[in-house]
Motif scaffolding. Structure first.
Motif, PDB file in Angstrom:
ATOM      1  N   MET A  54       0.836  -1.192   0.000  1.00 59.76           N
ATOM      2  CA  MET A  54       0.000   0.000   0.000  1.00 59.76           C
ATOM      3  C   MET A  54       0.873   1.244   0.000  1.00 59.76           C
ATOM      4  O   MET A  54       1.923   1.274   0.638  1.00 59.76           O
ATOM      5  N   GLN A  55       0.417   2.264  -0.736  1.00 60.00           N
ATOM      6  CA  GLN A  55       1.138   3.526  -0.742  1.00 60.00           C
ATOM      7  C   GLN A  55       0.989   4.191   0.606  1.00 60.00           C
ATOM      8  O   GLN A  55      -0.118   4.358   1.109  1.00 60.00           O
ATOM      9  N   ILE A  60       3.752   8.881  -4.071  1.00 61.96           N
ATOM     10  CA  ILE A  60       5.102   8.366  -3.836  1.00 61.96           C
ATOM     11  C   ILE A  60       5.086   6.869  -4.102  1.00 61.96           C
ATOM     12  O   ILE A  60       4.270   6.142  -3.548  1.00 61.96           O
ATOM     13  N   SER A  61       5.995   6.419  -4.939  1.00 66.38           N
ATOM     14  CA  SER A  61       6.048   5.013  -5.310  1.00 66.38           C
ATOM     15  C   SER A  61       6.377   4.138  -4.107  1.00 66.38           C
ATOM     16  O   SER A  61       7.082   4.552  -3.181  1.00 66.38           O
ATOM     17  N   LYS A  63       8.276   1.727  -4.261  1.00 68.45           N
ATOM     18  CA  LYS A  63       9.642   1.213  -4.446  1.00 68.45           C
ATOM     19  C   LYS A  63      10.611   1.871  -3.470  1.00 68.45           C
ATOM     20  O   LYS A  63      11.679   1.338  -3.210  1.00 68.45           O
ATOM     21  N   PHE A  64      10.237   3.043  -2.936  1.00 71.37           N
ATOM     22  CA  PHE A  64      11.094   3.728  -1.979  1.00 71.37           C
ATOM     23  C   PHE A  64      10.905   3.116  -0.593  1.00 71.37           C
ATOM     24  O   PHE A  64       9.821   2.640  -0.253  1.00 71.37           O
ATOM     25  N   SER A  65      11.964   3.168   0.203  1.00 69.89           N
ATOM     26  CA  SER A  65      11.849   2.704   1.584  1.00 69.89           C
ATOM     27  C   SER A  65      11.000   3.721   2.356  1.00 69.89           C
ATOM     28  O   SER A  65      10.852   4.862   1.920  1.00 69.89           O
ATOM     29  N   PRO A  66      10.435   3.335   3.513  1.00 67.04           N
ATOM     30  CA  PRO A  66       9.615   4.285   4.274  1.00 67.04           C
ATOM     31  C   PRO A  66      10.363   5.565   4.640  1.00 67.04           C
ATOM     32  O   PRO A  66       9.798   6.651   4.604  1.00 67.04           O
ATOM     33  N   ASN A  67      11.654   5.456   4.959  1.00 64.62           N
ATOM     34  CA  ASN A  67      12.436   6.649   5.298  1.00 64.62           C
ATOM     35  C   ASN A  67      12.565   7.584   4.099  1.00 64.62           C
ATOM     36  O   ASN A  67      12.445   8.803   4.230  1.00 64.62           O
ATOM     37  N   GLU A  68      12.847   7.011   2.930  1.00 63.93           N
ATOM     38  CA  GLU A  68      12.971   7.830   1.725  1.00 63.93           C
ATOM     39  C   GLU A  68      11.632   8.449   1.356  1.00 63.93           C
ATOM     40  O   GLU A  68      11.566   9.604   0.935  1.00 63.93           O
ATOM     41  N   ILE A  72      10.841  12.413   0.682  1.00 71.80           N
ATOM     42  CA  ILE A  72      10.354  12.842  -0.632  1.00 71.80           C
ATOM     43  C   ILE A  72       9.004  13.537  -0.487  1.00 71.80           C
ATOM     44  O   ILE A  72       8.769  14.601  -1.065  1.00 71.80           O
ATOM     45  N   TYR A  73       8.110  12.954   0.291  1.00 71.63           N
ATOM     46  CA  TYR A  73       6.786  13.552   0.477  1.00 71.63           C
ATOM     47  C   TYR A  73       6.897  14.897   1.184  1.00 71.63           C
ATOM     48  O   TYR A  73       6.234  15.863   0.817  1.00 71.63           O
TER      49      TYR A  73
END
Length: 134
Positions: A54-55, A60-61, A63-68, A72-73
């Motif tokens: 789930m997003q 935000i994709s 594919k990114f880790s939760p930290n990234e 980004i968000y």
């Protein structure tokens, strides 16, 4: 003989009145004699198999880790706020607001000066009147 305690679990494959029985009836569809839903609903599909798919943040994709994803968000939100004031309508609003504030300050100064003048004139008049009475 065939008597079960009230809270005993039902045998597999049997329907029994109570908490588990009604759920099983509703799982097969609307039971006969039950009220039909009066609210229109829609099925949006099945949920993802795991919560990891789930997003976490919109846009935000996964594919990114939760930290990234958090970074980004956060950057996207900051950019939205940063550029929100740079539209022509917003610039015009601030321009008009500053103009109104300057006009308001000017009028306040005029009122203040008028009050001071009238106060000094009345004091001079009162002083002249009291001197004439002596």
């Amino acid at each position: 003989l065939g008597v079960r305690p009230r809270n005993a679990p039902a045998r597999p494959g049997t329907l029994r009145a109570g908490a588990g029985g009604m759920a099983a009836l509703w799982a097969m569809g609307t039971p006969p004699g039950a009220a039909k839903l009066s609210v229109k609903t829609a099925k949006m599909g099945k949920l993802p198999e795991t919560a990891g798919q789930m997003q976490q943040f919109p846009g935000i994709s996964t594919k990114f880790s939760p930290n990234e994803a958090v970074v980004i968000y956060g950057d996207r939100i900051k950019n939205e706020y940063k550029y929100a004031g740079e539209t022509p309508a917003t610039r015009n609003w601030f321009k008009d607001h500053r103009k109104k504030k300057r006009e308001e300050e000017r009028l306040t100064e005029v009122y203040r000066n008028f009050r001071e003048m009238s106060r000094s004139k009345s004091e001079a008049f009162l002083a002249a009147g009291s001197a004439a009475m002596r």
